[in-house]
Design a protein around this motif. Sequence first.
Motif, PDB file in Angstrom:
ATOM      1  N   MET A   1      60.489 -84.271  22.663  1.00  0.00           N
ATOM      2  CA  MET A   1      61.779 -84.053  23.315  1.00  0.00           C
ATOM      3  C   MET A   1      62.600 -82.961  22.643  1.00  0.00           C
ATOM      4  N   THR A   2      62.069 -82.380  21.567  1.00  0.00           N
ATOM      5  CA  THR A   2      62.803 -81.324  20.872  1.00  0.00           C
ATOM      6  C   THR A   2      61.978 -80.041  20.855  1.00  0.00           C
TER       7      THR A   2
ATOM      8  N   GLN B   1      55.196 -77.548  17.761  1.00  0.00           N
ATOM      9  CA  GLN B   1      54.053 -78.171  17.102  1.00  0.00           C
ATOM     10  C   GLN B   1      52.926 -78.431  18.098  1.00  0.00           C
ATOM     11  N   ALA B   2      53.292 -78.841  19.311  1.00  0.00           N
ATOM     12  CA  ALA B   2      52.277 -79.069  20.345  1.00  0.00           C
ATOM     13  C   ALA B   2      51.508 -77.783  20.618  1.00  0.00           C
TER      14      ALA B   2
ATOM     15  N   ALA C   1      67.420 -89.912  29.235  1.00  0.00           N
ATOM     16  CA  ALA C   1      68.263 -89.993  28.044  1.00  0.00           C
ATOM     17  C   ALA C   1      68.262 -88.690  27.257  1.00  0.00           C
ATOM     18  N   ALA C   2      67.169 -87.907  27.397  1.00  0.00           N
ATOM     19  CA  ALA C   2      67.032 -86.663  26.626  1.00  0.00           C
ATOM     20  C   ALA C   2      67.586 -85.449  27.353  1.00  0.00           C
ATOM     21  N   GLY C   3      68.257 -85.668  28.477  1.00  0.00           N
ATOM     22  CA  GLY C   3      68.883 -84.543  29.162  1.00  0.00           C
ATOM     23  C   GLY C   3      68.334 -84.250  30.538  1.00  0.00           C
ATOM     24  N   GLY C   4      67.301 -84.976  30.950  1.00  0.00           N
ATOM     25  CA  GLY C   4      66.811 -84.873  32.315  1.00  0.00           C
ATOM     26  C   GLY C   4      66.357 -83.487  32.723  1.00  0.00           C
ATOM     27  N   THR C   5      66.579 -83.175  33.985  1.00  0.00           N
ATOM     28  CA  THR C   5      66.107 -81.900  34.528  1.00  0.00           C
ATOM     29  C   THR C   5      66.806 -80.700  33.886  1.00  0.00           C
ATOM     30  N   LYS C   6      68.065 -80.870  33.480  1.00  0.00           N
ATOM     31  CA  LYS C   6      68.771 -79.760  32.835  1.00  0.00           C
ATOM     32  C   LYS C   6      68.096 -79.371  31.525  1.00  0.00           C
ATOM     33  N   MET C   7      67.698 -80.367  30.747  1.00  0.00           N
ATOM     34  CA  MET C   7      67.006 -80.096  29.492  1.00  0.00           C
ATOM     35  C   MET C   7      65.661 -79.426  29.757  1.00  0.00           C
TER      36      MET C   7
ATOM     37  N   ALA D   1      66.003 -75.849  30.603  1.00  0.00           N
ATOM     38  CA  ALA D   1      66.374 -75.054  29.432  1.00  0.00           C
ATOM     39  C   ALA D   1      65.168 -74.761  28.543  1.00  0.00           C
ATOM     40  N   VAL D   2      64.359 -75.790  28.253  1.00  0.00           N
ATOM     41  CA  VAL D   2      63.236 -75.571  27.335  1.00  0.00           C
ATOM     42  C   VAL D   2      62.066 -74.873  28.012  1.00  0.00           C
ATOM     43  N   SER D   3      62.000 -74.938  29.341  1.00  0.00           N
ATOM     44  CA  SER D   3      60.897 -74.281  30.046  1.00  0.00           C
ATOM     45  C   SER D   3      61.003 -72.763  29.990  1.00  0.00           C
ATOM     46  N   ALA D   4      62.197 -72.258  29.734  1.00  0.00           N
ATOM     47  CA  ALA D   4      62.378 -70.805  29.676  1.00  0.00           C
ATOM     48  C   ALA D   4      61.669 -70.194  28.464  1.00  0.00           C
ATOM     49  N   PRO D   5      61.913 -70.695  27.240  1.00  0.00           N
ATOM     50  CA  PRO D   5      61.203 -70.115  26.095  1.00  0.00           C
ATOM     51  C   PRO D   5      59.758 -70.601  25.958  1.00  0.00           C
ATOM     52  N   TYR D   6      59.473 -71.808  26.450  1.00  0.00           N
ATOM     53  CA  TYR D   6      58.138 -72.374  26.286  1.00  0.00           C
ATOM     54  C   TYR D   6      57.404 -72.366  27.626  1.00  0.00           C
TER      55      TYR D   6
END
Length: 212
Positions: A112-113, A119-120, A135-141, A144-149
């Motif tokens: 979730m981070t 590491q994955a 709980a970890a931010g849903g679709t907004k999270m 956000a993380v899909s952009a760099p990864y």
Amino acid sequence: MTNNVQVLEAYKVVPVIQISSLDQVRPLAEQLITNDLPVAEITLRTKPSLTSLEVIAKEFPEILLIAGTVLNNQQAHSAFNAGASMIVSPGFSPQTIRFCLDNGLDIIPGAMTPGEMEQALDFGLKTIKFFPAEAAGGTKMLKAVSAPYKELRFMPTGGIHPANVNDYLALSSVVCCGGSWMVDPKLMADNDWPEVGRLIRHARTLTSNNSN
């Protein structure tokens, strides 16, 4: 892991199942097959879980059999011996991941981070479980993380239900969603298999038109 992930992507939703009695295993497997959702994530939270994996692996080989809530490499080893073809963990355990990779066992670890996601990637993994999703931010999270990864794809689990599942599936980075609403433990304890079957059919209908 490509073939198994392709199966998950085709069905879009993964039933996350908590077995309380071995009597539930066969009727549940039959409902999954009959209603066109031959995927089962059996969580290792109950005493019958490993035996449940053995029964499904032996009697229902058409089901993609996943061991869930795997917390360490000992549990991964037991699930592998029981016939699971994929491991899903709630968190990110390097030891468990290494065991699975060394033994040719597919694994989707929880993350979730951004640190866990990196590491994955270091392990060569491209699909991770985003948990606990809501709980970890849903679709907004996830956006956000899909952009760099951009290499990573996700299986959101935790707080997924009929009202929000398609919000997740609409994201191109999402392979599928894990959910338990169609395999409600109370319905299974009450042997209400017609209702379980109806919910499985509804889940398939609900998500079948979503081609992210």
